[in-house]
Motif scaffolding. Structure first.
Motif, PDB file in Angstrom:
ATOM      1  N   ALA A 217       0.779  -1.197  -0.054  1.00  0.00           N
ATOM      2  CA  ALA A 217       0.074   0.171  -0.065  1.00  0.00           C
ATOM      3  C   ALA A 217       0.849   1.410  -0.021  1.00  0.00           C
ATOM      4  O   ALA A 217       1.768   1.191   0.623  1.00  0.00           O
ATOM      5  CB  ALA A 217      -0.798   0.036   1.018  1.00  0.00           C
ATOM      6  N   ALA A 218       0.483   2.271  -0.780  1.00  0.00           N
ATOM      7  CA  ALA A 218       1.134   3.580  -0.902  1.00  0.00           C
ATOM      8  C   ALA A 218       0.841   4.315   0.052  1.00  0.00           C
ATOM      9  O   ALA A 218      -0.576   4.478   0.640  1.00  0.00           O
ATOM     10  CB  ALA A 218       1.036   4.221  -2.180  1.00  0.00           C
ATOM     11  N   ALA A 219       1.592   5.421   0.629  1.00  0.00           N
ATOM     12  CA  ALA A 219       1.257   6.265   1.738  1.00  0.00           C
ATOM     13  C   ALA A 219       1.182   7.627   1.163  1.00  0.00           C
ATOM     14  O   ALA A 219       0.100   8.564   1.353  1.00  0.00           O
ATOM     15  CB  ALA A 219       2.036   6.359   2.904  1.00  0.00           C
ATOM     16  N   PHE A 220       2.346   7.931   0.196  1.00  0.00           N
ATOM     17  CA  PHE A 220       2.431   9.195  -0.234  1.00  0.00           C
ATOM     18  C   PHE A 220       2.964   8.879  -1.755  1.00  0.00           C
ATOM     19  O   PHE A 220       3.648   7.979  -2.109  1.00  0.00           O
ATOM     20  CB  PHE A 220       3.416  10.156   0.519  1.00  0.00           C
ATOM     21  N   ALA A 221       2.978  10.050  -2.283  1.00  0.00           N
ATOM     22  CA  ALA A 221       3.716  10.190  -3.549  1.00  0.00           C
ATOM     23  C   ALA A 221       4.073  11.644  -3.856  1.00  0.00           C
ATOM     24  O   ALA A 221       3.328  12.536  -3.374  1.00  0.00           O
ATOM     25  CB  ALA A 221       2.944   9.911  -4.981  1.00  0.00           C
ATOM     26  N   TYR A 222       5.255  11.922  -4.301  1.00  0.00           N
ATOM     27  CA  TYR A 222       5.563  13.308  -4.478  1.00  0.00           C
ATOM     28  C   TYR A 222       6.835  13.446  -5.362  1.00  0.00           C
ATOM     29  O   TYR A 222       7.453  12.729  -6.142  1.00  0.00           O
ATOM     30  CB  TYR A 222       6.282  13.832  -3.105  1.00  0.00           C
ATOM     31  N   LEU A 223       6.903  14.846  -6.026  1.00  0.00           N
ATOM     32  CA  LEU A 223       7.841  15.136  -7.113  1.00  0.00           C
ATOM     33  C   LEU A 223       9.078  15.802  -6.208  1.00  0.00           C
ATOM     34  O   LEU A 223       8.893  16.685  -5.309  1.00  0.00           O
ATOM     35  CB  LEU A 223       7.228  15.991  -8.012  1.00  0.00           C
ATOM     36  N   CYS A 224      10.311  15.549  -6.422  1.00  0.00           N
ATOM     37  CA  CYS A 224      11.388  16.179  -5.819  1.00  0.00           C
ATOM     38  C   CYS A 224      11.879  17.278  -6.818  1.00  0.00           C
ATOM     39  O   CYS A 224      11.804  17.516  -8.052  1.00  0.00           O
ATOM     40  CB  CYS A 224      12.289  15.036  -5.271  1.00  0.00           C
ATOM     41  N   ALA A 225      12.655  18.246  -6.034  1.00  0.00           N
ATOM     42  CA  ALA A 225      13.337  19.175  -7.073  1.00  0.00           C
ATOM     43  C   ALA A 225      14.796  19.150  -7.087  1.00  0.00           C
ATOM     44  O   ALA A 225      15.373  18.909  -5.748  1.00  0.00           O
ATOM     45  CB  ALA A 225      12.902  20.570  -6.185  1.00  0.00           C
ATOM     46  N   ALA A 226      15.534  19.155  -8.226  1.00  0.00           N
ATOM     47  CA  ALA A 226      16.758  19.093  -8.300  1.00  0.00           C
ATOM     48  C   ALA A 226      17.563  20.033  -9.209  1.00  0.00           C
ATOM     49  O   ALA A 226      16.834  20.648  -9.790  1.00  0.00           O
ATOM     50  CB  ALA A 226      17.201  17.625  -8.774  1.00  0.00           C
ATOM     51  N   GLY A 227      19.013  20.088  -8.977  1.00  0.00           N
ATOM     52  CA  GLY A 227      19.633  20.807 -10.187  1.00  0.00           C
ATOM     53  C   GLY A 227      19.531  22.476  -9.954  1.00  0.00           C
ATOM     54  O   GLY A 227      18.881  22.813  -8.622  1.00  0.00           O
ATOM     55  N   LYS A 228      20.240  23.155 -10.558  1.00  0.00           N
ATOM     56  CA  LYS A 228      20.284  24.705  -9.904  1.00  0.00           C
ATOM     57  C   LYS A 228      19.041  25.405 -10.094  1.00  0.00           C
ATOM     58  O   LYS A 228      18.718  26.416  -9.468  1.00  0.00           O
ATOM     59  CB  LYS A 228      21.254  25.302 -11.019  1.00  0.00           C
ATOM     60  N   ASP A 229      18.129  24.852 -10.994  1.00  0.00           N
ATOM     61  CA  ASP A 229      16.879  25.624 -11.112  1.00  0.00           C
ATOM     62  C   ASP A 229      15.807  24.867 -10.178  1.00  0.00           C
ATOM     63  O   ASP A 229      14.471  25.203  -9.925  1.00  0.00           O
ATOM     64  CB  ASP A 229      16.265  25.330 -12.630  1.00  0.00           C
ATOM     65  N   LEU A 230      16.265  23.810  -9.528  1.00  0.00           N
ATOM     66  CA  LEU A 230      15.394  23.105  -8.509  1.00  0.00           C
ATOM     67  C   LEU A 230      13.890  22.829  -9.283  1.00  0.00           C
ATOM     68  O   LEU A 230      12.886  23.121  -8.612  1.00  0.00           O
ATOM     69  CB  LEU A 230      14.885  24.059  -7.299  1.00  0.00           C
ATOM     70  N   LEU A 231      14.173  22.008 -10.188  1.00  0.00           N
ATOM     71  CA  LEU A 231      12.820  21.445 -10.953  1.00  0.00           C
ATOM     72  C   LEU A 231      12.741  20.129 -10.754  1.00  0.00           C
ATOM     73  O   LEU A 231      14.031  19.412 -10.501  1.00  0.00           O
ATOM     74  CB  LEU A 231      12.853  21.815 -12.388  1.00  0.00           C
ATOM     75  N   PRO A 232      11.885  19.286 -11.184  1.00  0.00           N
ATOM     76  CA  PRO A 232      11.687  17.922 -11.121  1.00  0.00           C
ATOM     77  C   PRO A 232      12.556  17.183 -12.280  1.00  0.00           C
ATOM     78  O   PRO A 232      11.829  16.697 -13.245  1.00  0.00           O
ATOM     79  CB  PRO A 232      10.239  17.422 -11.025  1.00  0.00           C
ATOM     80  N   THR A 233      13.748  17.591 -12.292  1.00  0.00           N
ATOM     81  CA  THR A 233      14.290  17.064 -13.612  1.00  0.00           C
ATOM     82  C   THR A 233      15.456  16.047 -13.213  1.00  0.00           C
ATOM     83  O   THR A 233      15.841  16.378 -11.940  1.00  0.00           O
ATOM     84  CB  THR A 233      14.882  18.119 -14.489  1.00  0.00           C
ATOM     85  N   GLY A 234      16.358  15.661 -14.023  1.00  0.00           N
ATOM     86  CA  GLY A 234      17.477  14.746 -13.665  1.00  0.00           C
ATOM     87  C   GLY A 234      17.183  13.611 -12.762  1.00  0.00           C
ATOM     88  O   GLY A 234      16.326  12.902 -13.245  1.00  0.00           O
ATOM     89  N   THR A 235      17.691  13.556 -11.755  1.00  0.00           N
ATOM     90  CA  THR A 235      17.374  12.335 -10.780  1.00  0.00           C
ATOM     91  C   THR A 235      16.109  12.408 -10.385  1.00  0.00           C
ATOM     92  O   THR A 235      15.462  11.309  -9.749  1.00  0.00           O
ATOM     93  CB  THR A 235      18.401  12.111  -9.526  1.00  0.00           C
ATOM     94  N   CYS A 236      15.305  13.676 -10.361  1.00  0.00           N
ATOM     95  CA  CYS A 236      13.853  13.830  -9.879  1.00  0.00           C
ATOM     96  C   CYS A 236      12.922  13.664 -10.812  1.00  0.00           C
ATOM     97  O   CYS A 236      11.724  14.576 -10.817  1.00  0.00           O
ATOM     98  CB  CYS A 236      13.889  15.196  -9.045  1.00  0.00           C
ATOM     99  N   ASP A 237      13.249  13.173 -12.173  1.00  0.00           N
ATOM    100  CA  ASP A 237      12.303  13.118 -13.285  1.00  0.00           C
ATOM    101  C   ASP A 237      11.240  11.963 -13.071  1.00  0.00           C
ATOM    102  O   ASP A 237      10.432  11.905 -14.098  1.00  0.00           O
ATOM    103  CB  ASP A 237      13.081  12.854 -14.696  1.00  0.00           C
ATOM    104  N   THR A 238      11.006  11.370 -12.075  1.00  0.00           N
ATOM    105  CA  THR A 238       9.667  10.633 -11.841  1.00  0.00           C
ATOM    106  C   THR A 238       9.068  10.755 -10.578  1.00  0.00           C
ATOM    107  O   THR A 238       9.576  11.554  -9.821  1.00  0.00           O
ATOM    108  CB  THR A 238      10.332   9.033 -11.894  1.00  0.00           C
ATOM    109  N   TRP A 239       7.708  10.421 -10.528  1.00  0.00           N
ATOM    110  CA  TRP A 239       7.215  10.503  -9.204  1.00  0.00           C
ATOM    111  C   TRP A 239       7.833   9.541  -8.388  1.00  0.00           C
ATOM    112  O   TRP A 239       8.211   8.505  -8.340  1.00  0.00           O
ATOM    113  CB  TRP A 239       5.721  10.078  -9.303  1.00  0.00           C
ATOM    114  N   ARG A 240       8.101   9.832  -7.044  1.00  0.00           N
ATOM    115  CA  ARG A 240       8.407   8.916  -5.911  1.00  0.00           C
ATOM    116  C   ARG A 240       7.020   8.374  -5.363  1.00  0.00           C
ATOM    117  O   ARG A 240       6.229   9.479  -4.873  1.00  0.00           O
ATOM    118  CB  ARG A 240       9.257   9.734  -4.851  1.00  0.00           C
ATOM    119  N   VAL A 241       7.021   7.198  -5.144  1.00  0.00           N
ATOM    120  CA  VAL A 241       5.813   6.630  -4.327  1.00  0.00           C
ATOM    121  C   VAL A 241       6.397   6.034  -3.099  1.00  0.00           C
ATOM    122  O   VAL A 241       7.520   5.135  -2.927  1.00  0.00           O
ATOM    123  CB  VAL A 241       5.138   5.509  -5.166  1.00  0.00           C
TER     124      VAL A 241
END
Length: 372
Positions: A43-67
């Motif tokens: 069972a899932a409790a949360f999902a989120y997008l993380c922010a990465a890189g100099k622009d703090l966007l959901p790109t690079g290692t953060c380019d998928t939803w975290r479950v």
């Protein structure tokens, strides 16, 4: 909530990245977590997008939803659209929609490969392609997703953030769909009877009302303007003819003070209201009612202040069950990660299967909220 109120409500959250508590179960390791397995994830409790890189966007290692599962495991989910930039160079981009059922057994998302809305059972791996997809050429998900009652019904609201959106209610396994009246929020669909509860959202200078449709008859009930001296606005949760709302302290001129001061409960057919003081931790600076848990408790997604100079937690980092008669609260679960959550892109679920007694973490001395 109207577009202007919604914008005001997320002022405190809309820094490019928002902090969440660290150190408890569910903390993720640097880099991308392993991919969500096709079945047996739990069972899932949360999902989120993380922010990465100099622009703090959901790109690079953060380019998928975290479950994040109830037992603390963290997965990436490449199949679900996470973030999409527009064709224009100055387009900041937009996130994909995501939802988790109350028991955490199912997730809903926009599939990155073809823009279809999909529901997936995390235990069996079964998927259902729903009769909805993102419009051609749209950036990210121009709609929001929310499970209604359980994993069997999904509300798709489009366009997101419009003052007069249309909500499509889809029965997941049957694939049937019903469009709700434009501009009304779908709160509840009762299994068996099919009774539908809708909301015209209240706001500053605007009283809201409930609309109930059952057996071919429609009833309309006005919502009181205030609870005590505080305006009634924000998120509502409805179940079996009752709706609940956590009334914030108020919207001062230079920004909202979202501290919950009343827990109000209404009859959706008469509008009659009762209220109780919510006994949440003193450093809770915002809480939204998101569902009912049985007949005497609501589920509240909350954010809390951090000690010292650290940022407040993002809304939903703490999930409480709050008693509608006594106001007593108990912590169901919380998200913990060393990553930064991109804007307010944190999705709550799994609370119906969570066990109470999660470690709450340090309570900070509340700071000044809003303005005079």
């Amino acid at each position: 909530m109207s577009t202007c109120l919604r914008s005001a409500a997320v002022i405190a959250l809309a820094a490019v990245g928002c902090a969440v508590p660290a150190g408890a179960a569910g903390a993720s390791m640097p880099g991308k977590p392993p991919a969500l397995p096709e079945s047996g994830a739990g069972a899932a409790a949360f999902a989120y997008l993380c922010a990465a890189g100099k622009d703090l966007l959901p790109t690079g290692t953060c380019d998928t939803w975290r479950v994040v599962t109830l037992d603390g495991r963290v997965y990436s989910f490449p199949e679900a659209l996470a973030y999409e930039k527009g064709k224009k160079a100055d387009d900041a981009g937009e996130a994909g929609a995501f939802a988790i059922s109350p028991d955490g057994a199912r997730v809903a998302y926009q599939r990155a490969s073809d823009d279809r809305v999909v529901v997936r059972d995390l235990g069996t791996g079964q998927t259902w392609d729903l009769p909805h997809r993102a419009p051609k050429g749209s950036v990210g998900s121009p709609f929001s997703l929310r499970f209604v009652r359980d994993g069997g019904g999904l509300a798709i609201t489009h366009p997101r953030y419009s003052d007069r959106p249309v909500t499509t209610y889809v029965e997941v396994e049957a694939g049937t769909r019903r469009n709700m009246p434009r501009g009304l929020t779908l709160l509840d669909v009762e299994p068996g009877s099919g009774r539908v509860t809708l909301l015209s959202e209240p706001g500053i200078g605007q009283r809201g009302w409930f609309r109930t449709v059952a057996d071919g008859h429609t009833t309309k009930a006005k919502i009181p303007e205030k609870a005590g001296k505080h305006l009634i606005w924000g998120a509502f949760a409805a179940r079996d003819g009752r709706a609940a709302n956590l009334v914030p302290k108020g919207p001062p001129a230079c920004g909202p003070d979202m501290t919950p001061v009343w827990l109000t409960v209404y009859s959706t057919t008469t509008g009659k209201m009762t209220k109780v003081k919510p006994r949440l931790p003193a450093d809770v600076n915002r809480a939204d009612a998101i569902d009912w848990l049985g007949t005497n408790e609501i589920v509240a997604a909350a954010s809390r202040e951090r000690p010292g100079k650290k940022e407040s937690t993002v809304l939903g980092a703490y999930v409480y069950a709050v008693n509608v008669k006594s106001g007593a609260s108990r912590l169901l679960t919380k998200l913990s990660t060393r990553e930064r959550v991109f804007e307010e892109r944190l999705v709550v679920g799994g609370y119906a299967a969570a066990k109470s007694g999660a470690a709450a973490g340090k309570i900070a001395k509340p700071g000044k909220r809003g303005c005079e």
